[in-house]
Motif scaffolding. Structure first.
Motif, PDB file in Angstrom:
ATOM      1  N   THR A  34       0.839  -1.191   0.000  1.00  0.00           N
ATOM      2  CA  THR A  34       0.000   0.000   0.000  1.00  0.00           C
ATOM      3  C   THR A  34       0.878   1.247   0.000  1.00  0.00           C
ATOM      4  O   THR A  34       1.911   1.272   0.667  1.00  0.00           O
ATOM      5  N   TYR A  36       0.852   5.516   0.575  1.00  0.00           N
ATOM      6  CA  TYR A  36       0.138   6.666   1.109  1.00  0.00           C
ATOM      7  C   TYR A  36       0.901   7.936   0.763  1.00  0.00           C
ATOM      8  O   TYR A  36       2.112   7.933   0.587  1.00  0.00           O
ATOM      9  N   PHE A  46      -4.561   7.544   1.477  1.00  0.00           N
ATOM     10  CA  PHE A  46      -4.391   6.333   0.686  1.00  0.00           C
ATOM     11  C   PHE A  46      -4.286   6.690  -0.797  1.00  0.00           C
ATOM     12  O   PHE A  46      -5.078   7.471  -1.324  1.00  0.00           O
ATOM     13  N   GLN A  49      -3.147   0.464  -3.806  1.00  0.00           N
ATOM     14  CA  GLN A  49      -2.816  -0.794  -3.138  1.00  0.00           C
ATOM     15  C   GLN A  49      -2.805  -1.920  -4.160  1.00  0.00           C
ATOM     16  O   GLN A  49      -3.618  -1.924  -5.091  1.00  0.00           O
ATOM     17  N   TYR A  97      -6.013  -8.162  11.459  1.00  0.00           N
ATOM     18  CA  TYR A  97      -6.200  -6.834  12.027  1.00  0.00           C
ATOM     19  C   TYR A  97      -5.614  -5.745  11.136  1.00  0.00           C
ATOM     20  O   TYR A  97      -5.837  -4.575  11.373  1.00  0.00           O
ATOM     21  N   ASN A  98      -4.826  -6.168  10.149  1.00  0.00           N
ATOM     22  CA  ASN A  98      -4.343  -5.211   9.161  1.00  0.00           C
ATOM     23  C   ASN A  98      -3.549  -4.078   9.792  1.00  0.00           C
ATOM     24  O   ASN A  98      -3.754  -2.916   9.488  1.00  0.00           O
ATOM     25  N   LEU A 100      -0.568  -1.740  10.142  1.00  0.00           N
ATOM     26  CA  LEU A 100       0.452  -1.256   9.235  1.00  0.00           C
ATOM     27  C   LEU A 100       1.544  -0.508   9.986  1.00  0.00           C
ATOM     28  O   LEU A 100       1.267   0.247  10.905  1.00  0.00           O
TER      29      LEU A 100
ATOM     30  N   SER B  94      -9.819   1.170   9.651  1.00  0.00           N
ATOM     31  CA  SER B  94      -9.804   0.315   8.468  1.00  0.00           C
ATOM     32  C   SER B  94     -10.798  -0.815   8.655  1.00  0.00           C
ATOM     33  O   SER B  94     -11.190  -1.160   9.769  1.00  0.00           O
ATOM     34  N   TYR B 100      -7.046  -4.007   3.029  1.00  0.00           N
ATOM     35  CA  TYR B 100      -7.817  -2.773   3.148  1.00  0.00           C
ATOM     36  C   TYR B 100      -6.926  -1.649   3.659  1.00  0.00           C
ATOM     37  O   TYR B 100      -6.203  -1.802   4.623  1.00  0.00           O
ATOM     38  N   GLY B 101      -7.038  -0.504   2.998  1.00  0.00           N
ATOM     39  CA  GLY B 101      -6.238   0.642   3.400  1.00  0.00           C
ATOM     40  C   GLY B 101      -6.829   1.354   4.589  1.00  0.00           C
ATOM     41  O   GLY B 101      -7.950   1.100   4.999  1.00  0.00           O
ATOM     42  N   TYR B 102      -6.033   2.245   5.144  1.00  0.00           N
ATOM     43  CA  TYR B 102      -6.467   3.053   6.275  1.00  0.00           C
ATOM     44  C   TYR B 102      -7.073   4.360   5.793  1.00  0.00           C
ATOM     45  O   TYR B 102      -6.645   4.922   4.783  1.00  0.00           O
TER      46      TYR B 102
END
Lengths: 112, 113
Positions: A34, A36, A46, A49, A97-98, A100, B94, B100-102
């Protein structure tokens, strides 16, 4: 955690195409890549992605080779308003939980 | 347009005060995050939450706590503010799952004097 390495800064001129490359040698099978964009005193926004090959949207393109150990963000015909910090992230998804982790980013300066 | 709203854009507090930073999202996202951003250090994850009443420590949780009583709201609490907590605080949310992006809020610039 898969870490990323990208150039600290880049310079370009209006109308040029800018390519920012990011390396992520330890990317995991389930990780997405991803990008940003962040302007001063604002939260990151964003951009794009992808998981593999090429992704294109109205803002940028993202190129990912087959081994996925690197990726390249391509900004076509940049303008002064594209001056910002660009972050490359690889998703850490324990339990989905993604979470980053942001690196230092690439500071892009676009000149007239 | 989807939004993450942080209650204050700028905040000045005194050392030792208890400080609440509020964040609300209107996207029905499961995950919410608090970062701080400092020059030369980038964004660092303080805490995150993947469900109501659930929380997980990030990389720098010391001196902070969080509360998530409702899905749309995630609060960051500085129990006793100190000058080294002067920073830009960013909230994000998110959707659950990979890929999935933030979405970030505009940030709260906190100064502790």
């Amino acid at each position: 955690l898969a870490k990323t390495t990208q150039p600290i800064s880049m310079d370009s001129y209006e109308g040029q195409e800018v390519n920012i490359t990011c390396s992520h040698n330890n990317i995991a099978t389930n990780d997405y890549i991803t990008w940003y964009q962040q302007f001063p005193s604002q939260g990151p926004r964003f951009i794009i992605q992808g998981y593999k090959t090429k992704v294109t949207n109205e803002v940028a393109s993202l190129f990912i080779p087959a081994d996925r150990k690197s990726s390249t963000l391509s900004l076509p015909r940049v303008s002064l308003s594209d001056t910002a910090v660009y972050y490359c992230l690889v998703g850490d998804t324990p339990g989905g939980y993604n979470k980053l982790i942001f690196g230092a980013g690439t500071r892009l300066a676009v000149h007239p | 347009d989807v939004k993450v709203t942080q209650s204050s854009r700028y905040l000045v507090k005194r050392t030792g005060e208890k400080v609440f930073l509020e964040c609300v999202q209107d996207m029905d996202h499961e995950n919410m995050f608090w970062y701080r951003q400092d020059p030369g250090l980038g964004l660092r994850l303080i805490y995150f939450s993947y469900d109501v009443k659930m929380k997980e420590k990030g990389d720098i949780p010391e001196g902070y706590s969080v509360s998530r009583e409702k899905k749309e709201r995630f609060s960051l609490i500085l129990e006793s503010a100190s000058t080294n907590q002067t920073s830009m605080y960013l909230c994000a949310s998110s959707q659950q799952g990979a890929g999935y992006g933030y979405t970030f809020g505009s940030g709260t610039r906190l100064t502790v004097v």
